[in-house]
Design an enzyme around this catalytic site. Structure first.
Site, PDB file in Angstrom:
ATOM      1  N   THR D  88      40.676 -50.328  62.333  1.00  0.00           N
ATOM      2  CA  THR D  88      39.913 -49.780  63.455  1.00  0.00           C
ATOM      3  C   THR D  88      39.966 -48.255  63.580  1.00  0.00           C
ATOM      4  O   THR D  88      38.949 -47.657  63.936  1.00  0.00           O
ATOM      5  CB  THR D  88      40.307 -50.451  64.797  1.00  0.00           C
ATOM      6  OG1 THR D  88      41.707 -50.296  64.998  1.00  0.00           O
ATOM      7  CG2 THR D  88      39.959 -51.928  64.794  1.00  0.00           C
ATOM      8  N   GLN D 108      20.458 -54.128  46.518  1.00  0.00           N
ATOM      9  CA  GLN D 108      21.908 -54.364  46.446  1.00  0.00           C
ATOM     10  C   GLN D 108      22.611 -53.688  47.616  1.00  0.00           C
ATOM     11  O   GLN D 108      23.531 -54.234  48.230  1.00  0.00           O
ATOM     12  CB  GLN D 108      22.466 -53.815  45.119  1.00  0.00           C
ATOM     13  CG  GLN D 108      21.924 -54.536  43.892  1.00  0.00           C
ATOM     14  CD  GLN D 108      22.486 -54.005  42.582  1.00  0.00           C
ATOM     15  OE1 GLN D 108      23.145 -52.969  42.551  1.00  0.00           O
ATOM     16  NE2 GLN D 108      22.241 -54.708  41.494  1.00  0.00           N
ATOM     17  N   HIS D 112      25.288 -54.657  52.352  1.00  0.00           N
ATOM     18  CA  HIS D 112      26.362 -54.165  53.226  1.00  0.00           C
ATOM     19  C   HIS D 112      25.781 -54.108  54.629  1.00  0.00           C
ATOM     20  O   HIS D 112      25.080 -53.174  54.986  1.00  0.00           O
ATOM     21  CB  HIS D 112      26.863 -52.816  52.735  1.00  0.00           C
ATOM     22  CG  HIS D 112      27.472 -52.915  51.373  1.00  0.00           C
ATOM     23  ND1 HIS D 112      28.827 -53.051  51.180  1.00  0.00           N
ATOM     24  CD2 HIS D 112      26.913 -53.001  50.144  1.00  0.00           C
ATOM     25  CE1 HIS D 112      29.071 -53.174  49.883  1.00  0.00           C
ATOM     26  NE2 HIS D 112      27.933 -53.136  49.232  1.00  0.00           N
ATOM     27  N   ARG D 113      26.075 -55.146  55.411  1.00  0.00           N
ATOM     28  CA  ARG D 113      25.329 -55.381  56.642  1.00  0.00           C
ATOM     29  C   ARG D 113      25.762 -54.539  57.822  1.00  0.00           C
ATOM     30  O   ARG D 113      25.015 -54.338  58.764  1.00  0.00           O
ATOM     31  CB  ARG D 113      25.434 -56.874  57.009  1.00  0.00           C
ATOM     32  CG  ARG D 113      24.613 -57.746  56.106  1.00  0.00           C
ATOM     33  CD  ARG D 113      25.059 -59.193  56.232  1.00  0.00           C
ATOM     34  NE  ARG D 113      26.412 -59.374  55.706  1.00  0.00           N
ATOM     35  CZ  ARG D 113      27.077 -60.509  55.709  1.00  0.00           C
ATOM     36  NH1 ARG D 113      26.522 -61.590  56.221  1.00  0.00           N
ATOM     37  NH2 ARG D 113      28.282 -60.591  55.212  1.00  0.00           N
ATOM     38  N   GLU D 119      14.178 -47.540  57.117  1.00  0.00           N
ATOM     39  CA  GLU D 119      13.552 -47.355  55.810  1.00  0.00           C
ATOM     40  C   GLU D 119      12.095 -46.947  55.964  1.00  0.00           C
ATOM     41  O   GLU D 119      11.405 -47.360  56.902  1.00  0.00           O
ATOM     42  CB  GLU D 119      13.653 -48.661  55.000  1.00  0.00           C
ATOM     43  CG  GLU D 119      13.140 -48.479  53.571  1.00  0.00           C
ATOM     44  CD  GLU D 119      13.328 -49.707  52.679  1.00  0.00           C
ATOM     45  OE1 GLU D 119      14.007 -50.656  53.104  1.00  0.00           O
ATOM     46  OE2 GLU D 119      12.786 -49.700  51.562  1.00  0.00           O
ATOM     47  N   SER D 121       8.333 -47.186  55.564  1.00  0.00           N
ATOM     48  CA  SER D 121       7.604 -48.441  55.574  1.00  0.00           C
ATOM     49  C   SER D 121       6.299 -48.354  54.792  1.00  0.00           C
ATOM     50  O   SER D 121       5.421 -47.548  55.107  1.00  0.00           O
ATOM     51  CB  SER D 121       7.280 -48.843  57.012  1.00  0.00           C
ATOM     52  OG  SER D 121       6.319 -49.877  57.009  1.00  0.00           O
ATOM     53  N   ALA D 122       6.161 -49.216  53.792  1.00  0.00           N
ATOM     54  CA  ALA D 122       4.932 -49.260  53.013  1.00  0.00           C
ATOM     55  C   ALA D 122       3.847 -50.080  53.719  1.00  0.00           C
ATOM     56  O   ALA D 122       2.756 -50.253  53.196  1.00  0.00           O
ATOM     57  CB  ALA D 122       5.214 -49.827  51.622  1.00  0.00           C
ATOM     58  N   ASP D 218      30.128 -46.422  59.519  1.00  0.00           N
ATOM     59  CA  ASP D 218      31.426 -45.840  59.847  1.00  0.00           C
ATOM     60  C   ASP D 218      32.283 -45.780  58.586  1.00  0.00           C
ATOM     61  O   ASP D 218      31.986 -46.405  57.569  1.00  0.00           O
ATOM     62  CB  ASP D 218      32.113 -46.613  60.980  1.00  0.00           C
ATOM     63  CG  ASP D 218      32.480 -48.023  60.603  1.00  0.00           C
ATOM     64  OD1 ASP D 218      33.255 -48.204  59.642  1.00  0.00           O
ATOM     65  OD2 ASP D 218      32.004 -48.957  61.260  1.00  0.00           O
ATOM     66  N   ARG D 229      30.977 -50.700  45.135  1.00  0.00           N
ATOM     67  CA  ARG D 229      29.861 -50.082  44.417  1.00  0.00           C
ATOM     68  C   ARG D 229      30.266 -48.917  43.528  1.00  0.00           C
ATOM     69  O   ARG D 229      29.518 -48.539  42.632  1.00  0.00           O
ATOM     70  CB  ARG D 229      28.788 -49.644  45.409  1.00  0.00           C
ATOM     71  CG  ARG D 229      28.259 -50.760  46.304  1.00  0.00           C
ATOM     72  CD  ARG D 229      27.715 -51.939  45.514  1.00  0.00           C
ATOM     73  NE  ARG D 229      27.267 -53.018  46.408  1.00  0.00           N
ATOM     74  CZ  ARG D 229      26.711 -54.138  45.991  1.00  0.00           C
ATOM     75  NH1 ARG D 229      26.554 -54.366  44.695  1.00  0.00           N
ATOM     76  NH2 ARG D 229      26.339 -55.067  46.847  1.00  0.00           N
TER      77      ARG D 229
END
Lengths: 310, 310, 310, 310
Positions: D88, D108, D112-113, D119, D121-122, D218, D229
């Site tokens: 923490t 990929q 990592h949620r 992002e 946007s297309a 964080d 990664r």
């Protein structure tokens, strides 16, 4: 809800019946494992589930304690919980789906972060020759109303040209993919050439290529997914998955799903200023746009309430 | 694992058997709903579960694709996943527990955020007269080794005095609570006095008061909970819950739980510098503390490996 | 917003000015580190923050791309995002608070899981002699309207009795706590007695005891916290913290906070059935309860819109 | 760490200096806003940050309370926290990056949620003509050691052929994309043809197409990202981003990053059985494979410790 033909492996899984002391939902058991087809090559399969409408009531009553049980009926309690944004009881139900979907749909889907995912890996395995081609009636021009979404459907000749281009590119990309892989199991395998690593060979594949995953989430977060993705503003290709899943949820937890549709999905949110307008009209005043509502918001308000000439 | 006597409501829940196409685990079905006693008034009950060891393999194979299935056995795959920190397949299993626990334990437990909780609410309901009193052998002095945890057990006379004080205070606080509530159902109800709101009356209750909740989490996060809370450094009162839950997990997903114990729970982590020390010793060098390891870390290292006089 | 007197350590922290290329908010810099008092011994201090209204626009425009920048003003974009539930741009701002609060408030607060917390540990350290006593005007009876919350304020004599009981119990529990610890630094230290481990000595302390923590969250989740905890249904003791934090947020991101108050905090949600009622009234029909709205929901609806005799 | 040439907008952002009472890190301020190039068209830019090494100590000390401050130095405390899995305090630091990356890398990364993402946007905007082409030295065959990753680099002639195919397909897909869009601003705009909706026109673009996003997380979760990664098993194209970010983190929180590298990134985990082996060797026994370690695990063990002929 149309269902595909279950293959041998699914038939075996469906045949295995066991006894359990857990809550079960007959309507959901009836469609467990079965492929529900979506788009041209996609599907949704229910793999497992935890809980039912009763499990929500049971969990909520821990927080309400003894006594409440006699007073409220289950349905009234579930509707009360939904109306007053008590989300934790709905987190007590869980569902696991096997989904096959185009990559551009997967990229929108994965933004719902409170879910568990295991996706088919193109670093380990070779992707099938399956890509999404829109059906003719979904080939639409860019909308002119806002910057996002579709407007009028293309004319037949133009649509045919679009489909031809999409198909041709997808097929060429897939052919390149197999050529780069040069897999020993391929009929066209060239023994004089080294295959490219899978993780690299796939980078030229199109966003319309199908992938698949196991996706598991709780009912509260599933409702959040449905509210955004079964909404008319969502892109058609993800909305059709969301609508199918909503049908599944109706069979799984009918009371909760009805409450969700009444108080969330089909609810209308009034801003503080709009609520004042409604308050005044309910008290007998004539409807008119107040200064603290912009013309754009007023037009959105009029649309939501079917007001003509507002 | 000792079990309490199930009451009538639990008996009814246990009697309801249904057929299901979902994976079931016989060993877990056998103890479903039953109260496993913890501390003086606490318990853990398994309410529901989703998945088994096979479900982890099934989800992982979506990411591995066809082919792997023939090569690896399930056990080897599960151990490989655990060893290489593949966490998502373990998220595909879920368990729901009903737990009764002292509030100071609940305050540590709730720091595991990736879980769903419905707690009994003292704003709605009246808490029972139940509070935790340590058994005599757990009354210990502050440890002198670090700033946290317990050292030597108190002598009999001192222990008796401590227990007396803890009990007396808890009983007085609870008596005050009931007096403040002045509930009409209480035998001592005083019709001339207004009862204080529940949400206020409870603020003087001690942290040893029991609460209860429904707690639901996935297997990956449950392993995270167990690693920290079944650890010898955890406070005894939460550790005993964690140990009981670990016993339950062993029955639920025996292969995964064994892999967790081998590669996480009982694994030893070597820092970069410590790994160099081990590398040298394995190559035949004599053991000695290098400059980049502090004496404190060296002492921790020696303890973990049972090195005398290091 | 009243502010406490900053102590020496805070004065030092406030004196340290640095240059930065990050976005800064003058109004928030002005109150950084200062203690804003809440309840009898609590406080909220802003320790750090990331981003401002402009940072939300900047992040949103990555998703809108070039071009939009010229068309929409920042304010309109922020209000559009809020109105249409685009939550990710608001996640781009972050705030860190130091909060001192009673344990029963902390127990409600911690249910907001998407936040980072470091709490003062009573396993390591000794808690101060500080506990919450309600002020007389907040001593209220249980409400008779629903099962939760407060009704009429107690009469003076009864209130005095309640306060006396709460204070007496809290003081006795704290005295027991110090006696059990038997800390060598205590004036009453008894060298013939062993002190009890801190993690055990504290279990008799009341829920009104103050604790403190560092709490860090993003703006989207902070809005979620405020919507539930600054709401009139929240318990007074947490609501007063939420209201203070809302005042801080107004100074930090004024445009976003106004949009939040207009479209979330003070918005009114109409169920599908209620929206139909409003649609009909706006089209000229007389107001009356349709069959698909229960009398309980109709009464809630009438209350929200100030309809008399509905 | 090579840096791109900042364009006009970045120059303006960098020129804006303000005064702040927040902790600042000079080394990070020096590179704020600057584009650090990755791959052929990608970049990483630090947009904002919250906290420094001191902020971790400050948050941790809330949980340790007064007194500790004098005893431990900051560095020792940070290393202790990392060694003992106290996560923490590290969550109290936050960083916000602007990243441009190929879509297959983004897919990929997004797993990592616990991070915030906006992002490009297309659906709203038109993507640039930029796609990733591997440099020749990264064109490698599928490894033969396991099912994942790269083996030997391709020979020159074969590599040239692969690059030709990848480029040709990417260029053709992009040309189709622009043709389908038939954007009025395009030089080739055909006024007789309706453009396809953006959300559909993009589905044939390859996974090597570049996208971009704002990404905020964080420090604890960033360390989790780096451990997976920046690891040699990660695909090269994401690893190079992770390595660049690790370099940034070293400048931001040097003490914490060093502790992370010592106790996580470069740490070695011994299973329970492997730890027993090491214990025995440290006690003087000769090294040999015990029965409870499979030959595959033993070979992994030998590799990690550079044991020849084990």
């Amino acid at each position: 809800m149309t269902s595909g033909t279950p293959d041998a492996e699914i038939m075996v899984a469906r045949a295995q019946m066991s006894e359990t002391r857990r809550p079960t939902v007959a309507a959901l058991e009836a469609i467990l494992q079965i492929e529900h087809r979506v788009l041209d090559h996609g599907f949704v399969r229910v793999i497992d589930y935890m809980g039912d409408d009763g499990a929500i009531v049971q969990a909520a009553r821990v927080s309400y304690g003894r006594g409440t049980k006699k007073v409220s009926e289950d349905r009234a309690l579930i509707r009360y919980l939904m109306r007053h944004w008590h989300s934790t009881p709905f987190e007590m139900c869980e569902i696991k789906l096997h989904v096959k979907l185009p990559i551009f749909v997967a990229r929108q889907w994965v933004r719902h972060r409170t879910a568990n995912i295991n996706e088919y890996s193109a670093r380990y395995s070779i992707l099938d020759r399956e890509f999404y081609t829109p059906s003719r009636e979904h080939l639409a021009a860019q909308t002119t109303i806002n910057r996002q979404g579709r407007g009028a459907v293309l004319e037949e000749e133009q649509a045919a040209r679009v489909l031809h281009l999409l198909r041709e590119d997808a097929e060429r990309s897939y052919a390149t993919y197999r050529q780069l892989l040069n897999d020993p199991d391929d009929p066209d395998h060239d023994a004089d050439r080294t295959g490219l690593a899978r993780e690299l060979a796939r980078i030229g594949l199109g966003l319309s290529t199908y992938t698949q995953w196991y996706w598991k989430t709780d009912l509260h977060n599933l409702f959040g997914f449905l509210r955004l993705r079964a909404d008319p503003h969502a892109q058609f290709e993800i909305r059709i998955y969301a609508e199918l899943i909503r049908d599944i949820v109706r069979q799984w937890v009918p009371v909760s799903c009805e409450a969700f549709e009444d108080y969330r999905m089909n609810a209308v949110s009034l801003s503080a200023a709009e609520a004042d307008v409604v308050r005044k009209v309910l008290a007998g005043t004539t409807l008119s746009r107040p200064q603290n509502i912009s013309t754009r918001e007023w037009s959105e308000f009029a649309t939501r309430f079917g007001i003509i000439g507002a």
